[in-house]
Scaffold this motif. Structure first.
Motif, mmCIF file in Angstrom:
data_model
loop_
_atom_site.group_PDB
_atom_site.id
_atom_site.type_symbol
_atom_site.label_atom_id
_atom_site.label_comp_id
_atom_site.label_asym_id
_atom_site.label_seq_id
_atom_site.Cartn_x
_atom_site.Cartn_y
_atom_site.Cartn_z
ATOM 1 N N ARG A 24 0.841 -1.212 0.000
ATOM 2 C CA ARG A 24 0.000 0.000 0.000
ATOM 3 C C ARG A 24 0.875 1.260 0.000
ATOM 4 N NH1 ARG A 24 -2.983 -3.228 4.065
ATOM 5 N NH2 ARG A 24 -4.814 -4.112 3.014
ATOM 6 N N ASP A 27 2.126 1.631 -3.479
ATOM 7 C CA ASP A 27 1.022 2.079 -4.318
ATOM 8 C C ASP A 27 0.814 3.583 -4.181
ATOM 9 O OD1 ASP A 27 -1.182 2.020 -5.985
ATOM 10 O OD2 ASP A 27 -2.548 1.244 -4.463
ATOM 11 N N LEU A 34 -3.042 -0.725 -7.173
ATOM 12 C CA LEU A 34 -3.135 -2.076 -6.625
ATOM 13 C C LEU A 34 -4.481 -2.303 -5.949
ATOM 14 C CD1 LEU A 34 0.376 -2.495 -4.930
ATOM 15 C CD2 LEU A 34 -0.291 -3.022 -7.285
#
Length: 357
Positions: A24, A27, A34
């Motif tokens: 994350r 991302d 994602l």
């Protein structure tokens, strides 16, 4: 990029959650788009569905752009006939993930690491001695009498050729050296076929040096001369053993990354077991699965032609190195004091530093 997330058993959910936090962060820094679809496998799935790998989970994995696979506690599974499927083996066989790519290198701050180690083990993933995946139908072990047990070894020209091609492709991007590992003077037919196909592939890569080493000698040489090897090409069981040795020499199997690659699919998995003895204690090293996830991003970037996935993978790798340099941000197995969550948070904090410089 849609990722099917299969957390696995024991420490699997802990290191998977730590890895998702890193993904994350990547991302957010690189705009990777994602998305994650989490599905239970292993004993969590078995308690609900009487199988460790439900068909619906396999179908979701098939439809995803990549698979993130936590460690499986296979030794605790019920018999195969009762639903205890070998999860990683079944995933590899279902999607024909023929290449198991296992890097190992010495990293800064890992005091137990052998210096100068920097190799990639390229392991054939679909046949060999492994009885759960070397037959189209049936099982590769049997007992003709109550006192005799037998096991089959499957080696085919096709599988040998395609794994050799993958090894030489990787070597072309590295130091251009491939070491073939087998035991050809004993397993003359099966290793002989694997060697024949490897030599044929080598002829198409004249700028890559090919060397042959027996598997027992290789175990000794990896320890005594770790800097002498670049790409190591080998069969299924030998590769499984040597990759754990290589990552132990790198400082811990907790650093062991792995990517299983086929023609259309790829699955990242931790290169170690499910460690039930430390499950739930919050001390498992998540780096193995984090680095495997980075390999998955890099693979998808090459497949899709988007450079940002490779950039994010490089950033994760650099963030792991920086995290391992400090005792307070590395886990206990590599001489630190950090918990699983603290290791993950330290990696996340360093992602994007390259862009900010």
């Amino acid at each position: 990029m849609r990722i099917a997330v299969l957390p696995g058993d024991d420490i699997g959910p802990e290191i998977t959650e730590a890895t998702l936090a890193v993904l994350r962060a990547a991302d957010a820094a690189y705009g990777l788009g994602l998305t994650f679809e989490v599905s239970e496998i292993g004993m969590a799935a078995y308690r609900k569905h009487r199988t460790t790998l439900p068909d619906a989970v396999l179908e979701r994995a098939r439809d995803a752009d990549g698979i993130l696979l936590g460690p499986a506690g296979i030794t605790a599974y019920p018999p195969r006939a009762d639903g205890g499927l070998n999860v990683p083996g079944t995933v590899r066989k279902t999607f024909d993930l023929f290449a198991n790519i296992r890097p190992a290198r010495s990293r800064p701050g890992v005091l137990k690491a052998q210096p100068h180690l920097d190799c990639v083990i390229v392991r054939e993933n679909t046949e060999g001695f492994y009885a759960d995946r070397n037959l189209h139908q049936g099982y590769g072990e049997f007992m003709p009498t109550p006192d005799v047990a037998m096991s089959l070894r499957l080696i085919t020209a096709r599988a040998s050729r395609r794994i050799a091609e993958r090894a030489f492709e990787i070597a072309e991007k590295r130091r251009r050296h491939v070491t073939f590992v087998g035991k050809r003077h004993v397993l003359q037919v099966t290793d002989g076929l694997f060697w024949r196909e490897t030599e044929a592939v080598a002829a198409r890569h004249p700028d890559v040096v090919l060397r042959e080493v027996d598997v027992d000698a290789m175990a000794a040489e990896l320890y005594s001369r770790p800097g002498s090897f670049d790409v190591i090409l080998t069969s299924n069981m030998y590769g499984d053993i040597l990759s754990n040795l290589a990552n132990a020499l790198a400082g811990s199997v907790g650093l062991a990354s792995a990517l299983n690659v086929g023609a259309t699919h790829a699955a990242a998995n931790a290169g170690h077991g499910s460690a039930p003895d430390i499950a739930g204690k919050g001390i498992a090293n998540p780096v193995s699965l984090v680095l495997s996830a980075a390999m998955l991003l890099r693979w998808f970037g090459e497949k899709s032609g988007s450079v940002k996935y490779g950039q994010a993978a490089d950033d994760i790798d650099a963030a792991v190195d920086a995290t391992l340099e400090r005792p307070d941000t590395r886990s206990r197995d590599v001489g630190g004091t950090a918990t699983t969550e603290q290791v993950s948070a330290a990696i996340c904090a360093r992602i994007g530093e390259r862009q900010r410089r």
